[in-house]
Enzyme design. Structure first.
Site, PDB file in Angstrom:
ATOM      1  N   PHE A   1     -23.630  13.272  10.571  1.00 56.48           N
ATOM      2  CA  PHE A   1     -25.018  13.715  10.720  1.00 56.48           C
ATOM      3  C   PHE A   1     -25.925  12.791   9.936  1.00 56.48           C
ATOM      4  O   PHE A   1     -25.453  11.954   9.174  1.00 56.48           O
ATOM      5  CB  PHE A   1     -25.184  15.173  10.254  1.00 56.48           C
ATOM      6  CG  PHE A   1     -24.748  15.446   8.844  1.00 56.48           C
ATOM      7  CD1 PHE A   1     -25.650  15.312   7.770  1.00 56.48           C
ATOM      8  CD2 PHE A   1     -23.441  15.812   8.551  1.00 56.48           C
ATOM      9  CE1 PHE A   1     -25.250  15.539   6.462  1.00 56.48           C
ATOM     10  CE2 PHE A   1     -23.037  16.056   7.247  1.00 56.48           C
ATOM     11  CZ  PHE A   1     -23.924  15.920   6.204  1.00 56.48           C
TER      12      PHE A   1
ATOM     13  N   TYR B   1     -25.080   6.473  -3.556  1.00 52.42           N
ATOM     14  CA  TYR B   1     -25.443   7.862  -3.865  1.00 52.42           C
ATOM     15  C   TYR B   1     -24.803   8.471  -5.111  1.00 52.42           C
ATOM     16  O   TYR B   1     -25.207   9.550  -5.542  1.00 52.42           O
ATOM     17  CB  TYR B   1     -25.171   8.751  -2.636  1.00 52.42           C
ATOM     18  CG  TYR B   1     -26.066   8.337  -1.479  1.00 52.42           C
ATOM     19  CD1 TYR B   1     -27.407   8.674  -1.474  1.00 52.42           C
ATOM     20  CD2 TYR B   1     -25.571   7.572  -0.427  1.00 52.42           C
ATOM     21  CE1 TYR B   1     -28.247   8.275  -0.438  1.00 52.42           C
ATOM     22  CE2 TYR B   1     -26.406   7.167   0.617  1.00 52.42           C
ATOM     23  CZ  TYR B   1     -27.746   7.516   0.594  1.00 52.42           C
ATOM     24  OH  TYR B   1     -28.575   7.117   1.606  1.00 52.42           O
TER      25      TYR B   1
HETATM   26  C1  LIG Z   1     -30.347   1.862   0.594  1.00 49.39           C
HETATM   27  C2  LIG Z   1     -31.856   2.029   0.567  1.00 49.39           C
HETATM   28  C3  LIG Z   1     -32.259   3.320   1.253  1.00 49.39           C
HETATM   29  C4  LIG Z   1     -32.317   2.017  -0.904  1.00 49.39           C
HETATM   30  O1  LIG Z   1     -33.704   2.282  -0.978  1.00 49.39           O
HETATM   31  P1  LIG Z   1     -34.612   1.692  -2.179  1.00 49.39           P
HETATM   32  O2  LIG Z   1     -35.937   2.360  -2.089  1.00 49.39           O
HETATM   33  O3  LIG Z   1     -34.540   0.230  -2.157  1.00 49.39           O
HETATM   34  O4  LIG Z   1     -33.845   2.238  -3.459  1.00 49.39           O
HETATM   35  P2  LIG Z   1     -34.447   2.355  -4.926  1.00 49.39           P
HETATM   36  O5  LIG Z   1     -35.421   1.233  -5.156  1.00 49.39           O
HETATM   37  O6  LIG Z   1     -34.947   3.728  -5.145  1.00 49.39           O
HETATM   38  O7  LIG Z   1     -33.166   2.073  -5.765  1.00 49.39           O
HETATM   39  C5  LIG Z   1     -32.440   3.055  -6.418  1.00 49.39           C
HETATM   40  C6  LIG Z   1     -31.218   2.452  -7.032  1.00 49.39           C
HETATM   41  O8  LIG Z   1     -30.256   2.183  -5.986  1.00 49.39           O
HETATM   42  C7  LIG Z   1     -29.864   0.819  -6.054  1.00 49.39           C
HETATM   43  N1  LIG Z   1     -29.607   0.403  -4.676  1.00 49.39           N
HETATM   44  C8  LIG Z   1     -30.494   0.370  -3.682  1.00 49.39           C
HETATM   45  N2  LIG Z   1     -29.883  -0.023  -2.545  1.00 49.39           N
HETATM   46  C9  LIG Z   1     -28.600  -0.250  -2.834  1.00 49.39           C
HETATM   47  C10 LIG Z   1     -27.490  -0.701  -2.089  1.00 49.39           C
HETATM   48  N3  LIG Z   1     -27.565  -1.000  -0.794  1.00 49.39           N
HETATM   49  N4  LIG Z   1     -26.309  -0.802  -2.727  1.00 49.39           N
HETATM   50  C11 LIG Z   1     -26.195  -0.503  -4.039  1.00 49.39           C
HETATM   51  N5  LIG Z   1     -27.231  -0.081  -4.807  1.00 49.39           N
HETATM   52  C12 LIG Z   1     -28.420   0.041  -4.197  1.00 49.39           C
HETATM   53  C13 LIG Z   1     -31.011   0.113  -6.710  1.00 49.39           C
HETATM   54  O9  LIG Z   1     -30.569  -1.076  -7.296  1.00 49.39           O
HETATM   55  C14 LIG Z   1     -31.429   1.133  -7.745  1.00 49.39           C
HETATM   56  O10 LIG Z   1     -30.507   1.120  -8.822  1.00 49.39           O
HETATM   57  P3  LIG Z   1     -30.881   1.645 -10.284  1.00 49.39           P
HETATM   58  O11 LIG Z   1     -31.203   3.101 -10.173  1.00 49.39           O
HETATM   59  O12 LIG Z   1     -29.653   1.384 -11.067  1.00 49.39           O
HETATM   60  O13 LIG Z   1     -32.074   0.830 -10.705  1.00 49.39           O
HETATM   61  C15 LIG Z   1     -32.535   0.832   1.295  1.00 49.39           C
HETATM   62  O14 LIG Z   1     -32.132  -0.339   0.720  1.00 49.39           O
HETATM   63  C16 LIG Z   1     -32.256   0.781   2.800  1.00 49.39           C
HETATM   64  O15 LIG Z   1     -33.028   1.292   3.595  1.00 49.39           O
HETATM   65  N6  LIG Z   1     -31.116   0.151   3.210  1.00 49.39           N
HETATM   66  C17 LIG Z   1     -30.732   0.061   4.611  1.00 49.39           C
HETATM   67  C18 LIG Z   1     -30.440   1.422   5.255  1.00 49.39           C
HETATM   68  C19 LIG Z   1     -29.381   2.225   4.516  1.00 49.39           C
HETATM   69  O16 LIG Z   1     -28.392   1.711   4.067  1.00 49.39           O
HETATM   70  N7  LIG Z   1     -29.619   3.533   4.411  1.00 49.39           N
HETATM   71  C20 LIG Z   1     -28.711   4.432   3.821  1.00 49.39           C
HETATM   72  C21 LIG Z   1     -28.323   5.400   4.893  1.00 49.39           C
HETATM   73  S1  LIG Z   1     -27.134   6.541   4.310  1.00 49.39           S
END
Ligand SMILES: CC(C)(COP(=O)(O)OP(=O)(O)OC[C@H]1O[C@@H](n2cnc3c(N)ncnc32)[C@H](O)[C@@H]1OP(=O)(O)O)[C@@H](O)C(=O)NCCC(=O)NCCS
Length: 358
Positions: free
Chosen positions: A358, A68
Protein backbone atom coordinates in the site's frame (compact mmCIF):
# COMPACT_ATOMS: atom_id res chain seq x y z
CA UNK A 1 7.05 20.03 -3.70
CA UNK A 2 6.12 17.05 -1.51
CA UNK A 3 3.40 14.44 -1.05
CA UNK A 4 2.48 12.37 1.97
CA UNK A 5 -0.75 10.45 2.47
CA UNK A 6 -2.05 8.51 5.45
CA UNK A 7 -5.29 6.61 5.95
CA UNK A 8 -7.05 4.47 8.55
CA UNK A 9 -6.12 0.82 8.56
CA UNK A 10 -6.63 -2.20 10.82
CA UNK A 11 -3.64 -4.41 11.51
CA UNK A 12 -3.91 -7.95 12.90
CA UNK A 13 -1.81 -8.54 16.01
CA UNK A 14 -0.57 -11.93 17.24
CA UNK A 15 -3.62 -13.85 18.48
CA UNK A 16 -6.06 -12.27 16.01
CA UNK A 17 -7.06 -8.97 17.66
CA UNK A 18 -6.85 -5.95 15.38
CA UNK A 19 -5.36 -2.59 16.26
CA UNK A 20 -6.10 0.77 14.61
CA UNK A 21 -3.19 1.79 12.42
CA UNK A 22 -2.14 4.95 10.64
CA UNK A 23 -1.06 3.68 7.21
CA UNK A 24 1.41 5.95 5.43
CA UNK A 25 1.91 5.98 1.67
CA UNK A 26 2.71 8.21 -1.30
CA UNK A 27 5.79 9.81 0.31
CA UNK A 28 7.72 11.95 -2.17
CA UNK A 29 9.79 15.11 -2.05
CA UNK A 30 10.76 16.72 -5.37
CA UNK A 31 14.42 16.58 -6.32
CA UNK A 32 14.65 20.37 -5.99
CA UNK A 33 13.51 20.32 -2.33
CA UNK A 34 15.11 17.18 -0.91
CA UNK A 35 17.30 17.19 2.20
CA UNK A 36 15.68 20.29 3.67
CA UNK A 37 13.71 18.51 6.37
CA UNK A 38 10.35 18.28 4.53
CA UNK A 39 9.89 14.55 5.18
CA UNK A 40 10.80 15.01 8.84
CA UNK A 41 8.20 17.76 9.20
CA UNK A 42 5.44 15.80 7.44
CA UNK A 43 6.23 12.62 9.39
CA UNK A 44 6.36 14.36 12.77
CA UNK A 45 3.03 16.05 12.15
CA UNK A 46 1.37 12.83 10.93
CA UNK A 47 2.63 10.58 13.74
CA UNK A 48 1.63 13.14 16.40
CA UNK A 49 -1.88 13.39 14.92
CA UNK A 50 -2.17 9.58 14.73
CA UNK A 51 -1.20 9.23 18.38
CA UNK A 52 -3.70 11.92 19.37
CA UNK A 53 -6.44 10.07 17.44
CA UNK A 54 -5.67 6.90 19.38
CA UNK A 55 -3.94 4.84 16.71
CA UNK A 56 -1.81 2.11 18.28
CA UNK A 57 0.74 1.91 15.45
CA UNK A 58 1.70 3.52 12.17
CA UNK A 59 2.58 1.32 9.19
CA UNK A 60 4.26 1.64 5.82
CA UNK A 61 6.04 -0.35 3.13
CA UNK A 62 9.45 1.29 2.77
CA UNK A 63 10.77 1.99 -0.72
CA UNK A 64 14.28 2.13 0.74
CA UNK A 65 15.52 0.51 3.95
CA UNK A 66 17.54 3.43 5.40
CA UNK A 67 14.81 6.08 5.52
CA UNK A 68 12.30 5.23 8.27
CA UNK A 69 14.28 3.83 11.21
CA UNK A 70 15.01 7.40 12.32
CA UNK A 71 11.30 7.95 12.86
CA UNK A 72 10.91 4.92 15.14
CA UNK A 73 9.77 2.41 12.50
CA UNK A 74 11.14 -1.12 12.49
CA UNK A 75 10.78 -3.92 9.91
CA UNK A 76 8.07 -6.13 11.44
CA UNK A 77 7.35 -8.55 8.59
CA UNK A 78 9.42 -9.87 5.71
CA UNK A 79 8.45 -11.15 2.30
CA UNK A 80 9.83 -13.76 -0.05
CA UNK A 81 9.21 -14.38 -3.72
CA UNK A 82 9.70 -17.83 -5.21
CA UNK A 83 10.00 -18.68 -8.88
CA UNK A 84 8.77 -22.18 -9.60
CA UNK A 85 10.41 -24.14 -12.40
CA UNK A 86 7.27 -26.03 -13.40
CA UNK A 87 8.87 -28.98 -15.29
CA UNK A 88 10.96 -29.71 -12.15
CA UNK A 89 8.06 -29.77 -9.69
CA UNK A 90 7.43 -33.49 -10.09
CA UNK A 91 3.75 -32.79 -10.78
CA UNK A 92 2.26 -35.10 -13.41
CA UNK A 93 1.67 -32.94 -16.51
CA UNK A 94 -1.21 -35.18 -17.57
CA UNK A 95 -3.20 -34.22 -14.46
CA UNK A 96 -5.18 -30.97 -14.48
CA UNK A 97 -5.42 -28.42 -11.70
CA UNK A 98 -8.93 -29.71 -11.06
CA UNK A 99 -7.48 -33.20 -10.43
CA UNK A 100 -5.24 -31.62 -7.76
CA UNK A 101 -8.13 -29.92 -5.95
CA UNK A 102 -8.77 -32.79 -3.53
CA UNK A 103 -12.52 -32.93 -4.07
CA UNK A 104 -12.94 -29.15 -4.12
CA UNK A 105 -13.27 -27.19 -7.34
CA UNK A 106 -11.51 -24.36 -9.10
CA UNK A 107 -13.25 -21.85 -11.35
CA UNK A 108 -12.16 -18.79 -13.27
CA UNK A 109 -14.29 -15.79 -12.34
CA UNK A 110 -14.42 -12.13 -13.29
CA UNK A 111 -13.67 -8.95 -11.34
CA UNK A 112 -17.28 -8.49 -10.30
CA UNK A 113 -17.27 -11.96 -8.69
CA UNK A 114 -14.02 -11.10 -6.94
CA UNK A 115 -15.59 -7.96 -5.47
CA UNK A 116 -18.47 -10.10 -4.18
CA UNK A 117 -16.53 -13.13 -2.92
CA UNK A 118 -13.25 -11.52 -1.90
CA UNK A 119 -14.11 -9.37 1.14
CA UNK A 120 -15.60 -12.23 3.22
CA UNK A 121 -12.72 -14.55 2.45
CA UNK A 122 -10.22 -11.81 3.16
CA UNK A 123 -11.87 -11.04 6.52
CA UNK A 124 -11.36 -14.68 7.56
CA UNK A 125 -7.79 -14.78 6.28
CA UNK A 126 -6.90 -11.48 7.96
CA UNK A 127 -8.31 -12.54 11.36
CA UNK A 128 -5.97 -15.54 11.37
CA UNK A 129 -2.87 -13.80 9.99
CA UNK A 130 -0.76 -11.57 12.23
CA UNK A 131 0.65 -8.75 10.10
CA UNK A 132 -2.29 -8.70 7.66
CA UNK A 133 -3.99 -5.34 7.03
CA UNK A 134 -7.53 -4.36 6.11
CA UNK A 135 -8.63 -3.96 2.50
CA UNK A 136 -11.28 -1.30 1.98
CA UNK A 137 -13.72 -1.13 -0.91
CA UNK A 138 -11.27 0.99 -2.88
CA UNK A 139 -8.70 -1.80 -2.65
CA UNK A 140 -11.08 -4.25 -4.34
CA UNK A 141 -12.07 -1.69 -6.98
CA UNK A 142 -8.45 -0.78 -7.71
CA UNK A 143 -7.36 -4.40 -7.85
CA UNK A 144 -10.13 -5.43 -10.23
CA UNK A 145 -9.63 -2.51 -12.62
CA UNK A 146 -12.76 -0.49 -11.75
CA UNK A 147 -10.59 2.38 -10.54
CA UNK A 148 -7.38 2.90 -12.52
CA UNK A 149 -4.56 5.25 -11.55
CA UNK A 150 -2.45 4.23 -14.52
CA UNK A 151 -3.47 4.24 -18.17
CA UNK A 152 -2.32 0.66 -18.71
CA UNK A 153 -4.29 -2.06 -16.97
CA UNK A 154 -3.99 -5.73 -17.83
CA UNK A 155 -7.04 -7.63 -16.68
CA UNK A 156 -5.69 -10.53 -14.62
CA UNK A 157 -7.18 -14.01 -14.44
CA UNK A 158 -8.99 -14.69 -11.18
CA UNK A 159 -9.20 -18.26 -9.86
CA UNK A 160 -11.44 -19.23 -6.96
CA UNK A 161 -11.17 -22.44 -4.98
CA UNK A 162 -14.28 -23.86 -3.31
CA UNK A 163 -14.02 -26.63 -0.73
CA UNK A 164 -15.95 -29.91 -1.20
CA UNK A 165 -18.66 -28.24 0.98
CA UNK A 166 -18.86 -25.34 -1.49
CA UNK A 167 -17.18 -22.73 0.71
CA UNK A 168 -14.94 -20.13 -0.95
CA UNK A 169 -11.54 -20.83 0.62
CA UNK A 170 -8.95 -19.32 -1.72
CA UNK A 171 -8.67 -16.68 -4.41
CA UNK A 172 -5.82 -15.73 -6.72
CA UNK A 173 -5.21 -13.00 -9.28
CA UNK A 174 -2.52 -13.67 -11.86
CA UNK A 175 -1.31 -12.66 -15.30
CA UNK A 176 0.33 -14.81 -17.98
CA UNK A 177 2.78 -13.61 -20.59
CA UNK A 178 3.10 -14.94 -24.13
CA UNK A 179 6.60 -16.19 -24.73
CA UNK A 180 7.35 -18.90 -27.29
CA UNK A 181 10.72 -19.51 -28.86
CA UNK A 182 12.41 -22.46 -30.61
CA UNK A 183 8.92 -23.95 -31.03
CA UNK A 184 8.70 -24.32 -27.24
CA UNK A 185 6.52 -22.48 -24.72
CA UNK A 186 8.31 -20.42 -22.03
CA UNK A 187 5.35 -18.71 -20.45
CA UNK A 188 5.35 -17.27 -16.95
CA UNK A 189 2.45 -16.93 -14.55
CA UNK A 190 2.92 -13.89 -12.28
CA UNK A 191 0.76 -14.02 -9.18
CA UNK A 192 -0.51 -10.59 -8.14
CA UNK A 193 -2.03 -11.91 -4.94
CA UNK A 194 -3.22 -15.24 -3.56
CA UNK A 195 -5.06 -15.67 -0.26
CA UNK A 196 -6.44 -18.81 1.33
CA UNK A 197 -8.20 -19.63 4.59
CA UNK A 198 -6.88 -23.22 4.68
CA UNK A 199 -3.61 -24.84 3.57
CA UNK A 200 -5.46 -27.36 1.37
CA UNK A 201 -7.13 -24.52 -0.49
CA UNK A 202 -3.85 -22.70 -1.11
CA UNK A 203 -2.23 -25.97 -2.19
CA UNK A 204 -5.01 -26.52 -4.73
CA UNK A 205 -4.50 -23.08 -6.29
CA UNK A 206 -0.71 -23.31 -6.43
CA UNK A 207 -0.91 -26.73 -8.06
CA UNK A 208 -3.54 -25.42 -10.46
CA UNK A 209 -1.18 -22.56 -11.46
CA UNK A 210 1.56 -25.13 -12.09
CA UNK A 211 -0.76 -27.15 -14.32
CA UNK A 212 -1.69 -24.50 -16.89
CA UNK A 213 -0.64 -25.63 -20.38
CA UNK A 214 2.43 -23.82 -21.81
CA UNK A 215 3.38 -22.35 -18.43
CA UNK A 216 6.95 -23.20 -17.45
CA UNK A 217 7.46 -20.68 -14.61
CA UNK A 218 5.26 -19.44 -11.80
CA UNK A 219 6.34 -16.31 -9.92
CA UNK A 220 4.76 -16.33 -6.51
CA UNK A 221 4.62 -12.61 -5.70
CA UNK A 222 5.38 -11.57 -2.11
CA UNK A 223 4.73 -14.40 0.37
CA UNK A 224 5.60 -15.03 4.01
CA UNK A 225 9.21 -16.25 4.29
CA UNK A 226 7.91 -19.50 5.84
CA UNK A 227 5.08 -19.96 3.33
CA UNK A 228 4.18 -23.61 2.73
CA UNK A 229 4.40 -23.11 -1.04
CA UNK A 230 7.62 -25.09 -1.75
CA UNK A 231 6.25 -28.04 0.21
CA UNK A 232 3.02 -28.15 -1.79
CA UNK A 233 5.20 -29.45 -4.62
CA UNK A 234 6.53 -33.02 -4.87
CA UNK A 235 10.00 -31.49 -5.34
CA UNK A 236 10.28 -28.33 -3.18
CA UNK A 237 13.60 -27.43 -4.84
CA UNK A 238 11.66 -26.49 -7.96
CA UNK A 239 10.69 -23.34 -6.01
CA UNK A 240 13.72 -21.06 -5.89
CA UNK A 241 13.81 -17.91 -3.78
CA UNK A 242 14.19 -14.99 -6.20
CA UNK A 243 14.08 -12.24 -3.61
CA UNK A 244 13.59 -11.75 0.10
CA UNK A 245 13.34 -8.42 1.90
CA UNK A 246 11.79 -6.45 4.72
CA UNK A 247 8.14 -5.68 4.01
CA UNK A 248 5.75 -4.08 6.53
CA UNK A 249 7.38 -1.47 8.78
CA UNK A 250 5.64 -0.67 12.06
CA UNK A 251 5.95 2.37 14.32
CA UNK A 252 4.52 1.74 17.77
CA UNK A 253 2.66 4.79 19.06
CA UNK A 254 1.20 3.25 22.22
CA UNK A 255 3.36 0.56 23.84
CA UNK A 256 0.77 -0.46 26.43
CA UNK A 257 -2.06 -1.02 23.96
CA UNK A 258 0.26 -2.69 21.44
CA UNK A 259 1.56 -5.20 23.99
CA UNK A 260 -1.90 -5.77 25.49
CA UNK A 261 -3.44 -6.39 22.04
CA UNK A 262 -1.50 -9.58 21.46
CA UNK A 263 -1.18 -13.03 22.95
CA UNK A 264 2.13 -14.66 23.88
CA UNK A 265 3.77 -17.99 23.21
CA UNK A 266 4.59 -18.58 26.87
CA UNK A 267 3.98 -17.39 30.39
CA UNK A 268 6.34 -14.92 32.06
CA UNK A 269 7.14 -11.33 32.91
CA UNK A 270 9.71 -8.94 31.54
CA UNK A 271 10.64 -5.33 32.34
CA UNK A 272 11.27 -3.34 29.16
CA UNK A 273 12.90 0.08 28.90
CA UNK A 274 11.73 1.56 25.60
CA UNK A 275 13.54 4.59 24.22
CA UNK A 276 11.91 6.88 21.69
CA UNK A 277 13.76 9.98 20.54
CA UNK A 278 10.50 11.48 19.21
CA UNK A 279 9.01 11.33 22.72
CA UNK A 280 5.85 9.55 21.54
CA UNK A 281 6.06 6.14 23.13
CA UNK A 282 9.07 5.77 25.43
CA UNK A 283 8.95 4.53 29.03
CA UNK A 284 9.56 1.56 31.30
CA UNK A 285 6.96 -1.17 31.54
CA UNK A 286 6.46 -4.52 33.15
CA UNK A 287 4.91 -6.98 30.74
CA UNK A 288 3.01 -9.93 32.22
CA UNK A 289 2.57 -12.28 29.30
CA UNK A 290 0.57 -15.45 28.79
CA UNK A 291 -1.03 -17.37 25.90
CA UNK A 292 -4.33 -15.70 26.84
CA UNK A 293 -2.96 -12.15 26.55
CA UNK A 294 -0.76 -9.63 28.26
CA UNK A 295 -0.87 -6.80 30.73
CA UNK A 296 1.58 -3.96 30.58
CA UNK A 297 2.00 -1.46 33.41
CA UNK A 298 4.44 1.37 34.12
CA UNK A 299 7.09 0.32 36.61
CA UNK A 300 10.09 1.64 38.52
CA UNK A 301 11.68 -1.83 38.70
CA UNK A 302 15.07 -2.24 36.98
CA UNK A 303 14.87 -2.84 33.26
CA UNK A 304 15.77 -6.32 31.99
CA UNK A 305 15.90 -5.34 28.33
CA UNK A 306 16.56 -1.87 26.92
CA UNK A 307 15.54 -1.23 23.33
CA UNK A 308 14.51 1.47 20.92
CA UNK A 309 10.85 1.68 19.90
CA UNK A 310 11.84 0.57 16.37
CA UNK A 311 13.41 -2.64 17.70
CA UNK A 312 10.26 -3.29 19.74
CA UNK A 313 8.28 -3.00 16.49
CA UNK A 314 10.50 -5.66 14.91
CA UNK A 315 9.77 -7.96 17.87
CA UNK A 316 6.09 -7.09 18.34
CA UNK A 317 4.56 -9.21 15.56
CA UNK A 318 6.73 -12.15 16.59
CA UNK A 319 9.19 -12.13 13.69
CA UNK A 320 12.51 -10.88 14.99
CA UNK A 321 14.60 -12.37 17.77
CA UNK A 322 15.77 -10.31 20.75
CA UNK A 323 18.83 -12.59 20.97
CA UNK A 324 19.73 -11.70 17.37
CA UNK A 325 19.20 -7.99 18.03
CA UNK A 326 21.37 -8.23 21.17
CA UNK A 327 24.13 -9.88 19.11
CA UNK A 328 23.92 -6.91 16.74
CA UNK A 329 24.11 -4.49 19.68
CA UNK A 330 20.64 -3.14 18.91
CA UNK A 331 18.99 -4.23 22.16
CA UNK A 332 20.75 -4.37 25.52
CA UNK A 333 20.30 -7.20 27.98
CA UNK A 334 20.38 -5.63 31.45
CA UNK A 335 19.93 -9.09 32.94
CA UNK A 336 21.62 -12.14 31.44
CA UNK A 337 19.06 -14.30 29.65
CA UNK A 338 16.51 -11.50 29.13
CA UNK A 339 16.82 -11.85 25.34
CA UNK A 340 16.01 -15.55 25.45
CA UNK A 341 13.06 -14.86 27.72
CA UNK A 342 11.79 -12.15 25.34
CA UNK A 343 12.03 -14.63 22.46
CA UNK A 344 10.18 -17.34 24.39
CA UNK A 345 7.33 -14.90 25.03
CA UNK A 346 7.19 -12.78 21.87
CA UNK A 347 8.35 -14.94 18.99
CA UNK A 348 5.74 -16.97 17.15
CA UNK A 349 5.90 -20.43 15.63
CA UNK A 350 4.72 -19.10 12.25
CA UNK A 351 6.08 -15.83 10.88
CA UNK A 352 3.80 -12.81 10.49
CA UNK A 353 2.89 -11.81 6.94
CA UNK A 354 1.39 -8.77 5.28
CA UNK A 355 -0.13 -9.92 1.97
CA UNK A 356 -0.61 -6.36 0.70
CA UNK A 357 1.35 -3.46 -0.73
CA UNK A 358 0.00 0.00 0.00
C1 LIG B 1 13.17 9.88 0.68
C2 LIG B 1 12.60 11.28 0.65
C3 LIG B 1 11.09 11.25 0.81
C4 LIG B 1 13.26 12.10 1.78
O1 LIG B 1 12.67 13.38 1.85
P1 LIG B 1 13.50 14.66 2.38
O2 LIG B 1 12.53 15.77 2.57
O3 LIG B 1 14.67 14.86 1.52
O4 LIG B 1 13.99 14.16 3.81
P2 LIG B 1 14.50 15.08 5.00
O5 LIG B 1 15.22 16.27 4.43
O6 LIG B 1 13.39 15.35 5.93
O7 LIG B 1 15.56 14.13 5.64
C5 LIG B 1 15.36 13.43 6.81
C6 LIG B 1 16.53 12.54 7.07
O8 LIG B 1 16.47 11.41 6.17
C7 LIG B 1 17.70 11.31 5.47
N1 LIG B 1 17.37 10.80 4.14
C8 LIG B 1 16.59 11.39 3.23
N2 LIG B 1 16.48 10.59 2.15
C9 LIG B 1 17.20 9.49 2.38
C10 LIG B 1 17.49 8.34 1.62
N3 LIG B 1 17.01 8.13 0.40
N4 LIG B 1 18.27 7.40 2.20
C11 LIG B 1 18.77 7.57 3.44
N5 LIG B 1 18.54 8.67 4.20
C12 LIG B 1 17.75 9.62 3.66
C13 LIG B 1 18.26 12.70 5.47
O9 LIG B 1 19.65 12.66 5.29
C14 LIG B 1 17.89 13.17 6.85
O10 LIG B 1 18.75 12.57 7.80
P3 LIG B 1 19.01 13.20 9.25
O11 LIG B 1 17.70 13.20 9.98
O12 LIG B 1 20.01 12.29 9.85
O13 LIG B 1 19.52 14.59 8.99
C15 LIG B 1 12.95 11.97 -0.71
O14 LIG B 1 14.30 11.95 -0.89
C16 LIG B 1 12.26 11.33 -1.92
O15 LIG B 1 11.20 11.76 -2.34
N6 LIG B 1 12.88 10.26 -2.51
C17 LIG B 1 12.32 9.56 -3.65
C18 LIG B 1 10.99 8.86 -3.34
C19 LIG B 1 11.07 7.89 -2.17
O16 LIG B 1 12.02 7.17 -2.01
N7 LIG B 1 10.03 7.90 -1.34
C20 LIG B 1 9.91 7.02 -0.25
C21 LIG B 1 8.68 6.19 -0.51
S1 LIG B 1 8.46 5.00 0.75
Amino acid sequence: MATFRSFDQRLTAVGGAEVPADAITGVTVTATHRRRGLLTRMMTRDLTAAKDRGDVVATLIAAEYPIYGRYGFGPATWATEWTIDVPRTGLDPRRSGQDEAGGGRIDLVDGEDVRKLGPDLHARVRAAQPGAVSRDELWWRLNTGVVRYEASWTEPFYAVYRSPEGEVEALAAYTVDDNWHDKQPHNTVSVKWLIGSAPAAERALWRYLCSIDWVTKVKSGWRAPDDLLPFFLPDPRAARITWQADWLWVRILDVVRALEARTYEGEGSLVLEVTDRAGLAGGRWRLEASPQGGSCTPTTQSAELTLDVGELAALWLGDESAVRLAALGRVREERAGAGRLADALLRTSRRPWCPDMF
